[in-house]
Scaffold this motif. Sequence first.
Motif, PDB file in Angstrom:
ATOM      1  N   GLN A   1       0.778  -1.202   0.078  1.00  0.00           N
ATOM      2  CA  GLN A   1       0.156   0.117   0.084  1.00  0.00           C
ATOM      3  C   GLN A   1       0.964   1.299  -0.066  1.00  0.00           C
ATOM      4  O   GLN A   1       0.606   2.167  -0.902  1.00  0.00           O
ATOM      5  N   ARG A   2       1.720   1.071   0.637  1.00  0.00           N
ATOM      6  CA  ARG A   2       2.782   2.508   0.961  1.00  0.00           C
ATOM      7  C   ARG A   2       3.607   2.618  -0.481  1.00  0.00           C
ATOM      8  O   ARG A   2       3.789   3.621  -1.007  1.00  0.00           O
ATOM      9  N   LEU A   3       3.995   1.514  -0.922  1.00  0.00           N
ATOM     10  CA  LEU A   3       4.722   1.525  -2.205  1.00  0.00           C
ATOM     11  C   LEU A   3       3.963   1.999  -3.339  1.00  0.00           C
ATOM     12  O   LEU A   3       4.463   3.130  -4.145  1.00  0.00           O
ATOM     13  N   LEU A   4       2.793   1.513  -3.479  1.00  0.00           N
ATOM     14  CA  LEU A   4       1.934   2.154  -4.436  1.00  0.00           C
ATOM     15  C   LEU A   4       1.084   3.491  -4.358  1.00  0.00           C
ATOM     16  O   LEU A   4       1.142   4.340  -5.187  1.00  0.00           O
ATOM     17  N   LEU A   5       0.942   3.819  -2.985  1.00  0.00           N
ATOM     18  CA  LEU A   5       0.350   5.334  -2.690  1.00  0.00           C
ATOM     19  C   LEU A   5       1.104   6.319  -2.400  1.00  0.00           C
ATOM     20  O   LEU A   5       0.735   7.602  -2.474  1.00  0.00           O
ATOM     21  N   GLU A   6       2.342   6.061  -1.598  1.00  0.00           N
ATOM     22  CA  GLU A   6       2.939   6.983  -1.155  1.00  0.00           C
ATOM     23  C   GLU A   6       4.476   7.273  -1.770  1.00  0.00           C
ATOM     24  O   GLU A   6       4.983   8.178  -1.624  1.00  0.00           O
ATOM     25  N   GLU A   7       4.809   6.185  -2.493  1.00  0.00           N
ATOM     26  CA  GLU A   7       6.224   6.361  -3.269  1.00  0.00           C
ATOM     27  C   GLU A   7       5.799   6.750  -4.694  1.00  0.00           C
ATOM     28  O   GLU A   7       4.883   5.853  -5.225  1.00  0.00           O
ATOM     29  N   PRO A   8       6.654   7.077  -5.399  1.00  0.00           N
ATOM     30  CA  PRO A   8       6.555   7.438  -7.084  1.00  0.00           C
ATOM     31  C   PRO A   8       6.943   5.937  -7.686  1.00  0.00           C
ATOM     32  O   PRO A   8       7.613   6.029  -8.774  1.00  0.00           O
ATOM     33  N   PHE A   9       6.509   4.885  -7.216  1.00  0.00           N
ATOM     34  CA  PHE A   9       6.764   3.716  -7.630  1.00  0.00           C
ATOM     35  C   PHE A   9       6.080   3.615  -9.281  1.00  0.00           C
ATOM     36  O   PHE A   9       6.625   2.933 -10.099  1.00  0.00           O
TER      37      PHE A   9
ATOM     38  N   LEU B   1      13.072  10.745 -14.414  1.00  0.00           N
ATOM     39  CA  LEU B   1      13.346   9.758 -15.274  1.00  0.00           C
ATOM     40  C   LEU B   1      13.844   8.375 -14.638  1.00  0.00           C
ATOM     41  O   LEU B   1      14.039   7.516 -15.597  1.00  0.00           O
ATOM     42  N   LEU B   2      13.870   8.171 -13.432  1.00  0.00           N
ATOM     43  CA  LEU B   2      14.368   7.021 -13.153  1.00  0.00           C
ATOM     44  C   LEU B   2      13.518   5.575 -13.225  1.00  0.00           C
ATOM     45  O   LEU B   2      12.273   5.706 -13.316  1.00  0.00           O
ATOM     46  N   THR B   3      14.192   4.761 -13.448  1.00  0.00           N
ATOM     47  CA  THR B   3      13.603   3.478 -14.032  1.00  0.00           C
ATOM     48  C   THR B   3      13.525   2.615 -12.591  1.00  0.00           C
ATOM     49  O   THR B   3      13.755   3.009 -11.648  1.00  0.00           O
ATOM     50  N   LEU B   4      12.684   1.426 -12.733  1.00  0.00           N
ATOM     51  CA  LEU B   4      12.628   0.757 -11.582  1.00  0.00           C
ATOM     52  C   LEU B   4      13.830   0.215 -10.692  1.00  0.00           C
ATOM     53  O   LEU B   4      13.790   0.438  -9.589  1.00  0.00           O
ATOM     54  N   PRO B   5      14.699  -0.314 -11.388  1.00  0.00           N
ATOM     55  CA  PRO B   5      16.069  -0.627 -10.725  1.00  0.00           C
ATOM     56  C   PRO B   5      16.702   0.665  -9.813  1.00  0.00           C
ATOM     57  O   PRO B   5      16.958   0.573  -8.771  1.00  0.00           O
ATOM     58  N   LEU B   6      16.707   1.940 -10.400  1.00  0.00           N
ATOM     59  CA  LEU B   6      17.034   3.183  -9.876  1.00  0.00           C
ATOM     60  C   LEU B   6      16.228   3.363  -8.699  1.00  0.00           C
ATOM     61  O   LEU B   6      16.829   3.857  -7.524  1.00  0.00           O
TER      62      LEU B   6
ATOM     63  N   MET C   1       7.727   2.760 -12.717  1.00  0.00           N
ATOM     64  CA  MET C   1       7.132   1.662 -13.716  1.00  0.00           C
ATOM     65  C   MET C   1       6.904   2.164 -15.134  1.00  0.00           C
ATOM     66  O   MET C   1       6.937   1.616 -16.020  1.00  0.00           O
ATOM     67  N   ALA C   2       6.265   3.245 -15.072  1.00  0.00           N
ATOM     68  CA  ALA C   2       5.860   3.840 -16.512  1.00  0.00           C
ATOM     69  C   ALA C   2       7.182   4.033 -17.041  1.00  0.00           C
ATOM     70  O   ALA C   2       7.256   3.892 -18.327  1.00  0.00           O
ATOM     71  N   ASN C   3       8.101   4.845 -16.486  1.00  0.00           N
ATOM     72  CA  ASN C   3       9.618   4.805 -17.309  1.00  0.00           C
ATOM     73  C   ASN C   3      10.066   3.754 -17.871  1.00  0.00           C
ATOM     74  O   ASN C   3      10.535   3.516 -18.869  1.00  0.00           O
ATOM     75  N   SER C   4      10.183   2.595 -16.766  1.00  0.00           N
ATOM     76  CA  SER C   4      10.676   1.237 -17.321  1.00  0.00           C
ATOM     77  C   SER C   4       9.879   0.629 -18.528  1.00  0.00           C
ATOM     78  O   SER C   4      10.527   0.093 -19.323  1.00  0.00           O
ATOM     79  N   SER C   5       8.424   0.962 -18.349  1.00  0.00           N
ATOM     80  CA  SER C   5       7.760   0.271 -19.421  1.00  0.00           C
ATOM     81  C   SER C   5       7.805   1.085 -20.772  1.00  0.00           C
ATOM     82  O   SER C   5       8.033   0.208 -21.764  1.00  0.00           O
ATOM     83  N   LEU C   6       8.042   2.248 -20.712  1.00  0.00           N
ATOM     84  CA  LEU C   6       8.412   2.961 -21.856  1.00  0.00           C
ATOM     85  C   LEU C   6       9.430   2.639 -22.309  1.00  0.00           C
ATOM     86  O   LEU C   6       9.598   2.236 -23.698  1.00  0.00           O
ATOM     87  N   VAL C   7      10.590   2.808 -21.816  1.00  0.00           N
ATOM     88  CA  VAL C   7      11.845   2.456 -22.234  1.00  0.00           C
ATOM     89  C   VAL C   7      11.920   0.952 -22.831  1.00  0.00           C
ATOM     90  O   VAL C   7      12.437   0.715 -23.891  1.00  0.00           O
ATOM     91  N   SER C   8      11.240  -0.091 -21.979  1.00  0.00           N
ATOM     92  CA  SER C   8      11.693  -1.398 -22.432  1.00  0.00           C
ATOM     93  C   SER C   8      10.748  -1.686 -23.624  1.00  0.00           C
ATOM     94  O   SER C   8      11.101  -2.480 -24.628  1.00  0.00           O
ATOM     95  N   ALA C   9       9.550  -1.030 -23.856  1.00  0.00           N
ATOM     96  CA  ALA C   9       8.731  -1.124 -25.134  1.00  0.00           C
ATOM     97  C   ALA C   9       9.491  -0.533 -26.363  1.00  0.00           C
ATOM     98  O   ALA C   9       9.402  -1.372 -27.482  1.00  0.00           O
TER      99      ALA C   9
END
Length: 280
Positions: A62-70, A226-231, A74-82
């Motif tokens: 809950q905290r990861l999805l609502l309080e952090e820019p997770f 612009l951070l990706t998921l690993p960063l 994920m959107a950045n990683s999805s865009l770059v990976s696609a």
Amino acid sequence: MRGPRTLSPLGKALSYVVLSLFALFALYPILCVFSVSLRPGDRLLSKSLAIIPADATLQSYQRLLLEEPFLRWMANSSLVSAVVTLVGVSLAATAGYAFSRYRFVGRDQAMVALITTQMFPVTMLLLPLFIVLIKLKAYDSYWALIVAYSATALPFTTWQMKGYYDTIPFSLEEAAAIDGCSPLRTFWQIVLPLAAPALVITALFSFMTAWSEYLVANVLIQDQDLLTLPLGLKMFQSNMEVAWGLYSAGAIIVSIPVVALFLFLSRWLVSGLTLGGVKG
């Protein structure tokens, strides 16, 4: 008469024991991460062996999805990976076909040069990549990651596609030419559908190259937006403490798209890997 690959009952039992041990060895770390993600607070160690702890909670998710820019990570990683997947499949499919079907000056040398680039660690490529991206004014942008990941994935995927094209009989293309097909139409309507397993492998490898990579992204990206998921997940680790709950919950969510992609593409994986690797 028993075939050369047929095992005796004792051999089957031993093989199942060995395979079970390897499966347990692979799954145990994942189960531990899942268990940590359900613990309250940031507790890493526990004496309990239960996968789901007694005081399990979804607070970390809950905290990861609502309080952090997770979700932004994920959107950045999805865009770059696609984009990397699209670029990788397009270039590897056409380059592999050219290496497989045409004889031109420098063909063998170019193939050797491609495979040679795979022998260098990625750390050796960071400085030249950095200089090139600075000159292209693409540093600290999506294009920096797209160019870097596409460049590192293309040598392997081109060889993979070339090996698979070699298994497709050339007589099919000759028959299509006799029927009036142009080379472009033959490639698009006859060769590419037959190479679907290799295209799947190429797409999966390109996606994985961009989805889970950390080292190159850490050098090329400084903008927090612009951070990706690993960063982004690395930010949960500070000098004083590590937010193990958020870290584990993020790791579980990050792995879900990759597992889903593997399951969806599994029927093409074996044939794509085996047939693409038999001819060089």
